[in-house]
Write a protein that holds these residues in place. Structure first.
Motif, PDB file in Angstrom:
ATOM      1  N   ILE A  44      37.093  29.727   5.537  1.00 59.95           N
ATOM      2  CA  ILE A  44      37.901  29.149   4.451  1.00 59.95           C
ATOM      3  C   ILE A  44      37.486  29.741   3.107  1.00 59.95           C
ATOM      4  O   ILE A  44      38.333  30.161   2.300  1.00 59.95           O
ATOM      5  CB  ILE A  44      37.781  27.606   4.437  1.00 59.95           C
ATOM      6  CG1 ILE A  44      38.465  27.031   5.686  1.00 59.95           C
ATOM      7  CG2 ILE A  44      38.387  27.016   3.171  1.00 59.95           C
ATOM      8  CD1 ILE A  44      38.194  25.566   5.925  1.00 59.95           C
ATOM      9  N   LEU A  45      36.178  29.786   2.852  1.00 58.55           N
ATOM     10  CA  LEU A  45      35.701  30.345   1.582  1.00 58.55           C
ATOM     11  C   LEU A  45      36.070  31.830   1.455  1.00 58.55           C
ATOM     12  O   LEU A  45      36.448  32.293   0.367  1.00 58.55           O
ATOM     13  CB  LEU A  45      34.184  30.157   1.451  1.00 58.55           C
ATOM     14  CG  LEU A  45      33.726  28.714   1.198  1.00 58.55           C
ATOM     15  CD1 LEU A  45      32.223  28.582   1.418  1.00 58.55           C
ATOM     16  CD2 LEU A  45      34.115  28.257  -0.209  1.00 58.55           C
ATOM     17  N   GLN A  46      35.983  32.571   2.559  1.00 59.47           N
ATOM     18  CA  GLN A  46      36.353  33.989   2.534  1.00 59.47           C
ATOM     19  C   GLN A  46      37.838  34.162   2.206  1.00 59.47           C
ATOM     20  O   GLN A  46      38.207  35.040   1.418  1.00 59.47           O
ATOM     21  CB  GLN A  46      36.027  34.648   3.880  1.00 59.47           C
ATOM     22  CG  GLN A  46      36.135  36.170   3.840  1.00 59.47           C
ATOM     23  CD  GLN A  46      35.105  36.808   2.914  1.00 59.47           C
ATOM     24  OE1 GLN A  46      33.913  36.627   3.087  1.00 59.47           O
ATOM     25  NE2 GLN A  46      35.550  37.545   1.906  1.00 59.47           N
ATOM     26  N   LEU A  74      26.422  23.761  14.900  1.00 69.04           N
ATOM     27  CA  LEU A  74      26.168  24.127  13.496  1.00 69.04           C
ATOM     28  C   LEU A  74      26.754  25.509  13.168  1.00 69.04           C
ATOM     29  O   LEU A  74      27.291  25.718  12.067  1.00 69.04           O
ATOM     30  CB  LEU A  74      24.668  24.089  13.202  1.00 69.04           C
ATOM     31  CG  LEU A  74      24.010  22.703  13.263  1.00 69.04           C
ATOM     32  CD1 LEU A  74      22.496  22.812  13.110  1.00 69.04           C
ATOM     33  CD2 LEU A  74      24.595  21.764  12.207  1.00 69.04           C
ATOM     34  N   ILE A  75      26.679  26.453  14.106  1.00 71.36           N
ATOM     35  CA  ILE A  75      27.269  27.786  13.884  1.00 71.36           C
ATOM     36  C   ILE A  75      28.790  27.670  13.755  1.00 71.36           C
ATOM     37  O   ILE A  75      29.397  28.303  12.879  1.00 71.36           O
ATOM     38  CB  ILE A  75      26.853  28.768  14.997  1.00 71.36           C
ATOM     39  CG1 ILE A  75      25.374  29.148  14.825  1.00 71.36           C
ATOM     40  CG2 ILE A  75      27.735  30.015  14.990  1.00 71.36           C
ATOM     41  CD1 ILE A  75      24.792  29.954  15.978  1.00 71.36           C
ATOM     42  N   ASN A  76      29.402  26.857  14.614  1.00 74.82           N
ATOM     43  CA  ASN A  76      30.854  26.652  14.522  1.00 74.82           C
ATOM     44  C   ASN A  76      31.240  26.059  13.167  1.00 74.82           C
ATOM     45  O   ASN A  76      32.231  26.478  12.552  1.00 74.82           O
ATOM     46  CB  ASN A  76      31.358  25.758  15.649  1.00 74.82           C
ATOM     47  CG  ASN A  76      31.360  26.459  16.984  1.00 74.82           C
ATOM     48  OD1 ASN A  76      31.377  27.685  17.049  1.00 74.82           O
ATOM     49  ND2 ASN A  76      31.337  25.684  18.055  1.00 74.82           N
ATOM     50  N   GLU A  77      30.472  25.097  12.712  1.00 75.74           N
ATOM     51  CA  GLU A  77      30.738  24.487  11.403  1.00 75.74           C
ATOM     52  C   GLU A  77      30.603  25.539  10.294  1.00 75.74           C
ATOM     53  O   GLU A  77      31.445  25.617   9.389  1.00 75.74           O
ATOM     54  CB  GLU A  77      29.766  23.327  11.154  1.00 75.74           C
ATOM     55  CG  GLU A  77      30.002  22.621   9.830  1.00 75.74           C
ATOM     56  CD  GLU A  77      28.980  21.523   9.544  1.00 75.74           C
ATOM     57  OE1 GLU A  77      29.105  20.909   8.465  1.00 75.74           O
ATOM     58  OE2 GLU A  77      28.076  21.297  10.378  1.00 75.74           O
ATOM     59  N   ALA A  78      29.544  26.336  10.372  1.00 69.89           N
ATOM     60  CA  ALA A  78      29.326  27.385   9.365  1.00 69.89           C
ATOM     61  C   ALA A  78      30.463  28.404   9.403  1.00 69.89           C
ATOM     62  O   ALA A  78      30.969  28.818   8.343  1.00 69.89           O
ATOM     63  CB  ALA A  78      27.980  28.076   9.597  1.00 69.89           C
ATOM     64  N   ASN A  79      30.893  28.806  10.582  1.00 71.54           N
ATOM     65  CA  ASN A  79      32.004  29.761  10.709  1.00 71.54           C
ATOM     66  C   ASN A  79      33.276  29.239  10.051  1.00 71.54           C
ATOM     67  O   ASN A  79      33.992  29.987   9.383  1.00 71.54           O
ATOM     68  CB  ASN A  79      32.269  30.093  12.182  1.00 71.54           C
ATOM     69  CG  ASN A  79      31.201  30.994  12.778  1.00 71.54           C
ATOM     70  OD1 ASN A  79      30.490  31.693  12.063  1.00 71.54           O
ATOM     71  ND2 ASN A  79      31.086  30.958  14.091  1.00 71.54           N
ATOM     72  N   GLN A 102      28.879  29.590  -2.906  1.00 74.62           N
ATOM     73  CA  GLN A 102      28.947  28.788  -1.672  1.00 74.62           C
ATOM     74  C   GLN A 102      29.085  29.695  -0.444  1.00 74.62           C
ATOM     75  O   GLN A 102      28.427  29.480   0.576  1.00 74.62           O
ATOM     76  CB  GLN A 102      30.144  27.835  -1.709  1.00 74.62           C
ATOM     77  CG  GLN A 102      29.974  26.622  -2.596  1.00 74.62           C
ATOM     78  CD  GLN A 102      31.209  25.733  -2.533  1.00 74.62           C
ATOM     79  OE1 GLN A 102      31.744  25.477  -1.462  1.00 74.62           O
ATOM     80  NE2 GLN A 102      31.655  25.286  -3.694  1.00 74.62           N
ATOM     81  N   LEU A 103      29.946  30.716  -0.546  1.00 76.61           N
ATOM     82  CA  LEU A 103      30.145  31.648   0.558  1.00 76.61           C
ATOM     83  C   LEU A 103      28.827  32.329   0.914  1.00 76.61           C
ATOM     84  O   LEU A 103      28.455  32.406   2.091  1.00 76.61           O
ATOM     85  CB  LEU A 103      31.215  32.692   0.210  1.00 76.61           C
ATOM     86  CG  LEU A 103      31.455  33.775   1.268  1.00 76.61           C
ATOM     87  CD1 LEU A 103      31.950  33.158   2.568  1.00 76.61           C
ATOM     88  CD2 LEU A 103      32.433  34.823   0.752  1.00 76.61           C
ATOM     89  N   LYS A 104      28.100  32.807  -0.102  1.00 76.64           N
ATOM     90  CA  LYS A 104      26.811  33.456   0.151  1.00 76.64           C
ATOM     91  C   LYS A 104      25.834  32.488   0.825  1.00 76.64           C
ATOM     92  O   LYS A 104      25.127  32.863   1.762  1.00 76.64           O
ATOM     93  CB  LYS A 104      26.199  33.956  -1.174  1.00 76.64           C
ATOM     94  CG  LYS A 104      26.575  35.351  -1.530  1.00 76.64           C
ATOM     95  CD  LYS A 104      25.758  35.788  -2.742  1.00 76.64           C
ATOM     96  CE  LYS A 104      26.053  37.247  -3.030  1.00 76.64           C
ATOM     97  NZ  LYS A 104      25.314  37.727  -4.177  1.00 76.64           N
ATOM     98  N   ALA A 105      25.810  31.248   0.325  1.00 79.36           N
ATOM     99  CA  ALA A 105      24.887  30.244   0.876  1.00 79.36           C
ATOM    100  C   ALA A 105      25.219  29.944   2.344  1.00 79.36           C
ATOM    101  O   ALA A 105      24.317  29.850   3.182  1.00 79.36           O
ATOM    102  CB  ALA A 105      24.943  28.968   0.040  1.00 79.36           C
ATOM    103  N   TRP A 106      26.497  29.822   2.661  1.00 79.50           N
ATOM    104  CA  TRP A 106      26.898  29.550   4.053  1.00 79.50           C
ATOM    105  C   TRP A 106      26.604  30.746   4.956  1.00 79.50           C
ATOM    106  O   TRP A 106      26.199  30.584   6.102  1.00 79.50           O
ATOM    107  CB  TRP A 106      28.372  29.147   4.130  1.00 79.50           C
ATOM    108  CG  TRP A 106      28.566  27.679   3.839  1.00 79.50           C
ATOM    109  CD1 TRP A 106      28.991  27.125   2.672  1.00 79.50           C
ATOM    110  CD2 TRP A 106      28.288  26.593   4.727  1.00 79.50           C
ATOM    111  NE1 TRP A 106      29.008  25.750   2.777  1.00 79.50           N
ATOM    112  CE2 TRP A 106      28.579  25.397   4.034  1.00 79.50           C
ATOM    113  CE3 TRP A 106      27.815  26.506   6.027  1.00 79.50           C
ATOM    114  CZ2 TRP A 106      28.416  24.138   4.607  1.00 79.50           C
ATOM    115  CZ3 TRP A 106      27.660  25.244   6.601  1.00 79.50           C
ATOM    116  CH2 TRP A 106      27.956  24.077   5.894  1.00 79.50           C
ATOM    117  N   LYS A 107      26.812  31.961   4.447  1.00 75.94           N
ATOM    118  CA  LYS A 107      26.498  33.153   5.251  1.00 75.94           C
ATOM    119  C   LYS A 107      24.992  33.239   5.513  1.00 75.94           C
ATOM    120  O   LYS A 107      24.561  33.558   6.624  1.00 75.94           O
ATOM    121  CB  LYS A 107      27.001  34.423   4.554  1.00 75.94           C
ATOM    122  CG  LYS A 107      28.505  34.608   4.680  1.00 75.94           C
ATOM    123  CD  LYS A 107      28.937  35.907   4.035  1.00 75.94           C
ATOM    124  CE  LYS A 107      30.408  36.201   4.285  1.00 75.94           C
ATOM    125  NZ  LYS A 107      30.826  37.497   3.726  1.00 75.94           N
TER     126      LYS A 107
END
Length: 175
Positions: free
Chosen positions: A131-133, A121-126, A148-153
């Motif tokens: 990409i969003l960054q 899950l961490i790899n997926e989030a990274n 979306q970036l904030k939510a993923w972080k």
């Protein structure tokens, strides 16, 4: 008259077959003229000039109480020490009489799976965050990509805080 033959190459001398005999002859060394008794789960074997019933578990499956490995029995007699007919189950250990749940093995497995899930899950989030960054850094974002970036972080931070050694670990929902 009938000869009842036994296998004299086997130390238990199990019955093998019967054949008609001549009245005026003696039985061969590997036969008796006494009919053996037959009983389910037993094999007649010649001992001291007579038939005795010996436990017959051949073709039954037994399990090694140390390794849990299955084995087909190919011998006459009682089931050997260190084996049982009771089938093992996942995360069990032998108690001396039966298989019981091995809580430590089960918990170790859960913890190992928790760690693997957390890493995945961490790899997926990274990947999502990277990409969003890039989109934001290059000023190519669309309407909700900053959110979306904030939510993923936030999701990644919550993932990092999950204690995988807790067998009841709860993972956050993906954004």
């Amino acid at each position: 008259m009938i000869n009842y033959y036994f296998d004299n190459t086997n130390e238990l001398r199990p019955f093998t077959h019967k054949l008609e005999a001549n009245d005026d002859t003696l039985p061969p060394d590997n036969a008796l003229r006494i009919a053996p008794e037959f009983k389910d789960g037993y094999c007649p074997c010649m001992q001291n000039g007579a038939w005795v019933l010996v436990e017959d578990n051949r073709d039954k499956t037994v399990y090694n109480i140390e390794t849990k490995e299955a084995k087909k029995i190919d011998y006459l007699g009682k089931i050997k020490s260190g084996f049982t007919e009771l089938k093992p189950f996942e995360f069990c250990k032998w108690s001396g009489k039966k298989w019981v749940l091995d809580e430590d093995a089960k918990n170790e497995h859960i913890i190992k799976n928790n760690q693997a899930l957390k890493n995945s899950l961490i790899n997926e989030a990274n990947e999502k965050i990277a990409i969003l960054q890039d989109i934001i850094d290059l000023d190519m974002q669309e309407a909700d990509e900053e959110a979306q970036l904030k939510a993923w972080k936030k999701y990644r931070i919550l993932l990092m805080r999950v204690d995988v050694s807790d067998i009841n670990a709860v993972f956050p929902d993906k954004p």
